[in-house]
Design a protein around this motif. Structure first.
Motif, PDB file in Angstrom:
ATOM      1  N   SER A 166       3.641  20.614  26.816  1.00  0.00           N
ATOM      2  CA  SER A 166       3.707  20.794  28.260  1.00  0.00           C
ATOM      3  C   SER A 166       2.795  21.936  28.686  1.00  0.00           C
ATOM      4  O   SER A 166       2.396  22.770  27.879  1.00  0.00           O
ATOM      5  CB  SER A 166       5.151  21.101  28.688  1.00  0.00           C
ATOM      6  N   GLY A 167       2.489  21.951  29.958  1.00  0.00           N
ATOM      7  CA  GLY A 167       1.747  23.060  30.539  1.00  0.00           C
ATOM      8  C   GLY A 167       0.253  22.839  30.636  1.00  0.00           C
ATOM      9  O   GLY A 167      -0.389  22.404  29.672  1.00  0.00           O
ATOM     10  N   LYS A 168      -0.298  23.146  31.824  1.00  0.00           N
ATOM     11  CA  LYS A 168      -1.743  23.110  32.028  1.00  0.00           C
ATOM     12  C   LYS A 168      -2.268  24.440  32.576  1.00  0.00           C
ATOM     13  O   LYS A 168      -3.472  24.673  32.607  1.00  0.00           O
ATOM     14  CB  LYS A 168      -2.103  21.981  33.005  1.00  0.00           C
ATOM     15  N   ILE A 169      -1.333  25.308  32.971  1.00  0.00           N
ATOM     16  CA  ILE A 169      -1.733  26.573  33.605  1.00  0.00           C
ATOM     17  C   ILE A 169      -2.553  27.445  32.669  1.00  0.00           C
ATOM     18  O   ILE A 169      -3.555  28.037  33.062  1.00  0.00           O
ATOM     19  CB  ILE A 169      -0.485  27.351  34.087  1.00  0.00           C
ATOM     20  N   MET A 170      -2.131  27.511  31.393  1.00  0.00           N
ATOM     21  CA  MET A 170      -2.763  28.442  30.460  1.00  0.00           C
ATOM     22  C   MET A 170      -3.797  27.782  29.547  1.00  0.00           C
ATOM     23  O   MET A 170      -4.179  28.353  28.531  1.00  0.00           O
ATOM     24  CB  MET A 170      -1.693  29.113  29.602  1.00  0.00           C
ATOM     25  N   LEU A 171      -4.257  26.596  29.886  1.00  0.00           N
ATOM     26  CA  LEU A 171      -5.283  25.961  29.066  1.00  0.00           C
ATOM     27  C   LEU A 171      -6.547  26.816  29.033  1.00  0.00           C
ATOM     28  O   LEU A 171      -6.954  27.383  30.047  1.00  0.00           O
ATOM     29  CB  LEU A 171      -5.627  24.574  29.620  1.00  0.00           C
ATOM     30  N   LEU A 172      -7.167  26.898  27.878  1.00  0.00           N
ATOM     31  CA  LEU A 172      -8.404  27.657  27.742  1.00  0.00           C
ATOM     32  C   LEU A 172      -9.523  26.951  28.507  1.00  0.00           C
ATOM     33  O   LEU A 172      -9.872  25.816  28.192  1.00  0.00           O
ATOM     34  CB  LEU A 172      -8.779  27.768  26.266  1.00  0.00           C
ATOM     35  N   PRO A 173     -10.100  27.606  29.522  1.00  0.00           N
ATOM     36  CA  PRO A 173     -11.205  26.978  30.262  1.00  0.00           C
ATOM     37  C   PRO A 173     -12.442  26.889  29.363  1.00  0.00           C
ATOM     38  O   PRO A 173     -12.876  27.897  28.816  1.00  0.00           O
ATOM     39  CB  PRO A 173     -11.437  27.938  31.430  1.00  0.00           C
ATOM     40  N   GLU A 174     -12.982  25.691  29.214  1.00  0.00           N
ATOM     41  CA  GLU A 174     -14.140  25.521  28.339  1.00  0.00           C
ATOM     42  C   GLU A 174     -15.351  24.945  29.067  1.00  0.00           C
ATOM     43  O   GLU A 174     -16.341  24.596  28.429  1.00  0.00           O
ATOM     44  CB  GLU A 174     -13.763  24.627  27.144  1.00  0.00           C
ATOM     45  N   ASP A 175     -15.275  24.872  30.402  1.00  0.00           N
ATOM     46  CA  ASP A 175     -16.395  24.321  31.151  1.00  0.00           C
ATOM     47  C   ASP A 175     -17.607  25.237  31.102  1.00  0.00           C
ATOM     48  O   ASP A 175     -18.746  24.777  31.174  1.00  0.00           O
ATOM     49  CB  ASP A 175     -15.991  24.051  32.604  1.00  0.00           C
ATOM     50  N   ASP A 176     -17.373  26.546  30.976  1.00  0.00           N
ATOM     51  CA  ASP A 176     -18.471  27.508  30.851  1.00  0.00           C
ATOM     52  C   ASP A 176     -18.293  28.283  29.550  1.00  0.00           C
ATOM     53  O   ASP A 176     -17.485  29.211  29.482  1.00  0.00           O
ATOM     54  CB  ASP A 176     -18.479  28.463  32.044  1.00  0.00           C
ATOM     55  N   PRO A 177     -19.025  27.939  28.490  1.00  0.00           N
ATOM     56  CA  PRO A 177     -18.857  28.607  27.201  1.00  0.00           C
ATOM     57  C   PRO A 177     -19.327  30.055  27.196  1.00  0.00           C
ATOM     58  O   PRO A 177     -19.086  30.783  26.227  1.00  0.00           O
ATOM     59  CB  PRO A 177     -19.704  27.750  26.250  1.00  0.00           C
ATOM     60  N   ASN A 178     -19.976  30.493  28.278  1.00  0.00           N
ATOM     61  CA  ASN A 178     -20.468  31.865  28.347  1.00  0.00           C
ATOM     62  C   ASN A 178     -19.667  32.721  29.327  1.00  0.00           C
ATOM     63  O   ASN A 178     -20.108  33.793  29.722  1.00  0.00           O
ATOM     64  CB  ASN A 178     -21.951  31.874  28.746  1.00  0.00           C
TER      65      ASN A 178
END
Length: 338
Positions: free
Chosen positions: A204-216
């Motif tokens: 469960s949960g989407k709030i704390m997903l690691l954002p990977e759209d910008d690797p920098n």
């Protein structure tokens, strides 16, 4: 439903070496022995345990992790409370030293690859026994943030790791610990033995997903105690694993609050990243949970963090309320308290 079974290609060909591309770190320590990550190792029973840091590896075949990168949306609620998944306890290790207030354990669970997850998600755990408030009903589910990457600590896509603090209760009048009361789920997990069964739900949960759209991008992570769990998963993905579809080139900055030195969680892992990736990782043990209220119990951490950030904003001539509002609007501010 297709998400409920995500296979991991593990050719059983007698080759127990780990692909060079699986690890970014140059060396992995097994009981005070240093090995090159490209070496041919027999890892069937090898444990990487650096002081209080647990990075166990049980690998008996060449790992090919890319299958778990194919799914473009995070798996959600594959198993619900009334139809939970039965996993198996693999190991339970104490994470803290003798002078730490309380006990925190590193718990590894085998889900057989049937309950895939992404970094930043949580599992629910239904502890055995009857709900004391609802006789005849099972215990309520408790959520635990997952402290491993989607590949697990064994890098086979079949395990998940919890960082669990044994819950204690305090007498409201004296402020002292009440030994007659214990946390049902945390004590179940900390007292578990290898082979024990465990009912899990989620992920469960989407709030704390690691954002990977910008690797920098720059990621600032603030945690105390077991709140470090999702950040440990992030950092292992950024600096330990080498997945071709995610090459982190930004800056990860971890602020970790502790009560004392013996309370540090995964400190050796984080220190290793700092050593190997000084341009991409900063690590500060800057916050503390030492503050207590009148009854002797620890205060919550969020007010302290907000006050600190407000002071920093004011020193820079910025309005913190407006800044926070803008961060939330840009989806750059994520908070999870558990």
């Amino acid at each position: 439903m297709a998400l409920s079974q995500v296979p991991v290609a593990v050719p059983v060909n007698g080759d127990s070496s780990i692909r060079r591309s699986m690890f970014k770190t140059n060396n992995v320590t097994f009981h005070d022995k240093s090995w090159s990550s490209a070496s041919r190792l027999d890892l069937k029973t090898a444990n990487c345990s650096i002081k209080k840091s647990i990075c166990s590896l049980h690998v008996s075949a060449r790992v090919q992790p890319l299958t778990l990168e194919d799914v473009k949306e995070p798996p959600l609620h594959l198993y619900k409370n009334k139809e939970s998944y039965t996993g198996t306890i693999v190991s339970v290790e104490r994470l803290v030293g003798p002078n730490a207030p309380g006990e925190t354990c590193h718990v590894v669970i085998d889900h057989g690859g049937n309950v895939p997850y992404w970094e930043g998600q949580s599992y629910g755990v239904i502890p055995p026994g009857e709900n004391p408030k609802k006789p005849g009903s099972p215990n309520n589910v408790r959520l635990y943030s997952i402290a491993s990457t989607r590949y697990g600590d064994f890098f086979d896509g079949k395990t998940a790791t919890f960082c669990v603090r044994r819950a204690v209760y305090y007498d409201p009048e004296t402020g002292k610990e009440d030994p007659s009361r214990k946390g049902v789920c945390s004590n179940f997990l900390c007292d578990s033995k290898p082979g024990d069964k465990i009912q899990i739900t989620g992920p469960s949960g989407k709030i704390m997903l690691l954002p990977e759209d910008d690797p920098n991008a720059t990621h600032i992570m603030i945690a105390t105690g077991t709140g470090v769990a999702p950040f440990r998963a992030y950092l292992r993905r950024m600096f330990m694993e080498s997945v071709p579809t995610f090459k982190f080139g930004g800056l990860a900055w971890l602020f970790l609050g502790v009560a004392n030195k013996d309370s540090l969680l995964y400190d050796d892992e984080f220190s290793l990243y700092l050593q190997n990736y000084p341009e991409n990782f900063r690590y500060d043990r800057a916050l503390s949970r030492e503050q207590q209220n009148k009854s002797g119990r620890q205060n919550g951490m969020m007010p302290g963090i907000q006050d600190t950030l407000k002071r920093v904003a004011e020193q820079r001539g910025e309005n913190w309320v407006e800044k926070l509002s803008q961060l939330k609007k840009n989806k750059q501010w994520h908070v999870e308290v558990y």
